[in-house]
Design a protein around this motif. Structure first.
Motif, PDB file in Angstrom:
ATOM      1  N   SER A 297       0.842  -1.203   0.000  1.00  0.00           N
ATOM      2  CA  SER A 297       0.000   0.000   0.000  1.00  0.00           C
ATOM      3  C   SER A 297       0.878   1.253   0.000  1.00  0.00           C
ATOM      4  O   SER A 297       0.437   2.329  -0.409  1.00  0.00           O
ATOM      5  CB  SER A 297      -0.908   0.012   1.227  1.00  0.00           C
ATOM      6  OG  SER A 297      -0.120  -0.026   2.402  1.00  0.00           O
ATOM      7  N   ASP A 298       2.130   1.097   0.463  1.00  0.00           N
ATOM      8  CA  ASP A 298       3.046   2.248   0.535  1.00  0.00           C
ATOM      9  C   ASP A 298       4.425   1.691   0.903  1.00  0.00           C
ATOM     10  O   ASP A 298       4.539   0.508   1.245  1.00  0.00           O
ATOM     11  CB  ASP A 298       2.568   3.223   1.620  1.00  0.00           C
ATOM     12  CG  ASP A 298       2.973   4.668   1.317  1.00  0.00           C
ATOM     13  OD1 ASP A 298       3.924   4.875   0.526  1.00  0.00           O
ATOM     14  OD2 ASP A 298       2.349   5.581   1.884  1.00  0.00           O
TER      15      ASP A 298
ATOM     16  N   SER B  67       2.918  10.683  -2.767  1.00  0.00           N
ATOM     17  CA  SER B  67       1.863  10.526  -1.760  1.00  0.00           C
ATOM     18  C   SER B  67       0.930   9.353  -2.064  1.00  0.00           C
ATOM     19  O   SER B  67       0.264   8.848  -1.172  1.00  0.00           O
ATOM     20  CB  SER B  67       1.057  11.823  -1.642  1.00  0.00           C
ATOM     21  OG  SER B  67       0.464  12.116  -2.889  1.00  0.00           O
ATOM     22  N   ASP B  68       0.890   8.926  -3.320  1.00  0.00           N
ATOM     23  CA  ASP B  68       0.045   7.778  -3.687  1.00  0.00           C
ATOM     24  C   ASP B  68       0.882   6.895  -4.618  1.00  0.00           C
ATOM     25  O   ASP B  68       0.470   6.541  -5.718  1.00  0.00           O
ATOM     26  CB  ASP B  68      -1.229   8.290  -4.383  1.00  0.00           C
ATOM     27  CG  ASP B  68      -2.289   7.209  -4.550  1.00  0.00           C
ATOM     28  OD1 ASP B  68      -2.363   6.296  -3.700  1.00  0.00           O
ATOM     29  OD2 ASP B  68      -3.040   7.276  -5.545  1.00  0.00           O
TER      30      ASP B  68
ATOM     31  N   TYR C   4       1.891   3.827  -4.767  1.00  0.00           N
ATOM     32  CA  TYR C   4       1.270   2.574  -5.242  1.00  0.00           C
ATOM     33  C   TYR C   4      -0.210   2.922  -5.449  1.00  0.00           C
ATOM     34  O   TYR C   4      -1.018   2.832  -4.526  1.00  0.00           O
ATOM     35  CB  TYR C   4       1.474   1.459  -4.209  1.00  0.00           C
ATOM     36  CG  TYR C   4       2.947   1.207  -3.938  1.00  0.00           C
ATOM     37  CD1 TYR C   4       3.616   0.170  -4.585  1.00  0.00           C
ATOM     38  CD2 TYR C   4       3.684   2.028  -3.078  1.00  0.00           C
ATOM     39  CE1 TYR C   4       4.974  -0.041  -4.368  1.00  0.00           C
ATOM     40  CE2 TYR C   4       5.034   1.825  -2.864  1.00  0.00           C
ATOM     41  CZ  TYR C   4       5.670   0.791  -3.502  1.00  0.00           C
ATOM     42  OH  TYR C   4       7.019   0.591  -3.299  1.00  0.00           O
TER      43      TYR C   4
ATOM     44  N   ILE D 147       2.601  -2.097   4.410  1.00  0.00           N
ATOM     45  CA  ILE D 147       3.691  -1.176   4.056  1.00  0.00           C
ATOM     46  C   ILE D 147       5.020  -1.928   3.984  1.00  0.00           C
ATOM     47  O   ILE D 147       5.373  -2.690   4.895  1.00  0.00           O
ATOM     48  CB  ILE D 147       3.744  -0.029   5.083  1.00  0.00           C
ATOM     49  CG1 ILE D 147       2.450   0.790   4.972  1.00  0.00           C
ATOM     50  CG2 ILE D 147       4.988   0.848   4.874  1.00  0.00           C
ATOM     51  CD1 ILE D 147       2.289   1.861   6.023  1.00  0.00           C
TER      52      ILE D 147
END
Ligand code: HPA
Length: 287
Positions: free
Chosen positions: A135-136, A162-163, A165, A188
């Motif tokens: 997710s990050d 900031s996004d 993925y 993460i």
């Protein structure tokens, strides 16, 4: 070695012009196959296969089970460039070496990147053999492929992360796993350089920082990919328990490779439908 901005751009063009001669049509997607995931290439009919050493500027992956080949073919109805084997910081490659193939594949038309890797689970809810959607990430390597002279032809100087993925793609990916009845964890990815594994204290520390898994790849590639304008999906094959708790067992490369094959098999089953479901992106061409 610090390359000038012109040298960085020239490095990309040189590799691109060699590859352009072997590729009939523009690419749509790129896959990076991590440890134990190389088996995918048996399921596609390659249009062309090139050893990294034949491509100007490409570093040669020396890690176990990393073949070091670029395969052009079709998967899920998309034209893909598959990196069978990647370069790691721990092999001594620089962040710029690791960024080069990503930049080159972008100039060959690819706008979607699926990055896969093997990772140890800091999160005690995860088991070896699970697949985790990234997710990050948290970059703990202390390095960055964009450090140094900049040229706008490579993309933005300060790319937004900031996004990283893309959440839109994460939702598509989740529904592909659901459709295939394969459980998917989400979390993460903390990237370190390796090659030594983390101490138990380091693992507990990285968990407190917010990491769910830890691994030795991916973060350099994804930073370069975001600068180049890729949409990115990341999938980790969970290969070992790495929570650094009282029951922490020693890790072995044999265990890592065995479980990455288990999780890798699940990833390989879903990849064609993920690529098929990944609708047209809206990114501008940076080159
Ligand atoms: N740590 C770092 N990298 C890894 C691990 C780990 O526990 N497992 C697989 N890659």
């Amino acid at each position: 070695m610090t390359l000038s901005a012109d040298e960085r751009v020239a490095q990309v063009s040189k590799a691109r012009s060699v590859l352009e001669d072997m590729i009939s049509d523009p690419l749509e997607a790129t896959l990076i196959l991590g440890s134990g995931l190389g088996g995918l290439v048996e399921t596609i009919k390659p249009e062309n296969v090139m050893e990294y050493r034949q491509i100007p500027g490409f570093a040669i992956s020396t890690a176990p089970s990393h073949a070091g080949r670029l395969i052009i073919g079709e998967l899920g109805g998309r034209r893909v460039g598959i990196m069978q084997g990647r370069m790691h910081l721990y092999e001594g490659w620089s962040p710029i070496d690791i960024a080069l193939p990503i930049r080159v594949l972008r100039t060959l038309g690819a706008t979607r990147l699926v990055v896969t890797n093997a990772a140890g689970a800091l999160n005690t809810d995860f088991d070896p053999g699970d697949v985790m959607q990234i997710s990050d990430h948290i970059n703990l390597t202390g390095q960055n492929p964009l450090i140094g002279p900049h040229d706008d032809r490579l993309g933005l100087r300060f790319p937004d992360m900031s996004d990283a993925y893309d959440s839109r793609i994460q939702a598509i990916c989740q529904s592909c796993f659901n459709n295939d009845g394969i459980p998917l964890q989400r979390g993460i990815y903390a990237g370190i350089t390796g090659p030594s594994l983390e101490t138990s204290a380091e693992r507990r520390f990285i968990r407190q920082l917010g990491g769910d898994v830890v691994g030795m790849s991916t973060v350099m590639e994804v930073i370069a990919a975001k600068q180049a304008g890729f949409e990115v999906a990341g999938l980790s094959a969970i290969t070992n328990k790495a929570d650094g708790g009282a029951d922490q067992q020693p890790d072995t490369i044999e265990e890592v490779l065995a479980y990455s094959a288990v999780a890798g098999d699940k990833i390989l089953r879903v990849l064609p439908s993920l690529l098929r479901a990944w609708d047209q992106d809206k990114k501008a061409d940076p080159a």
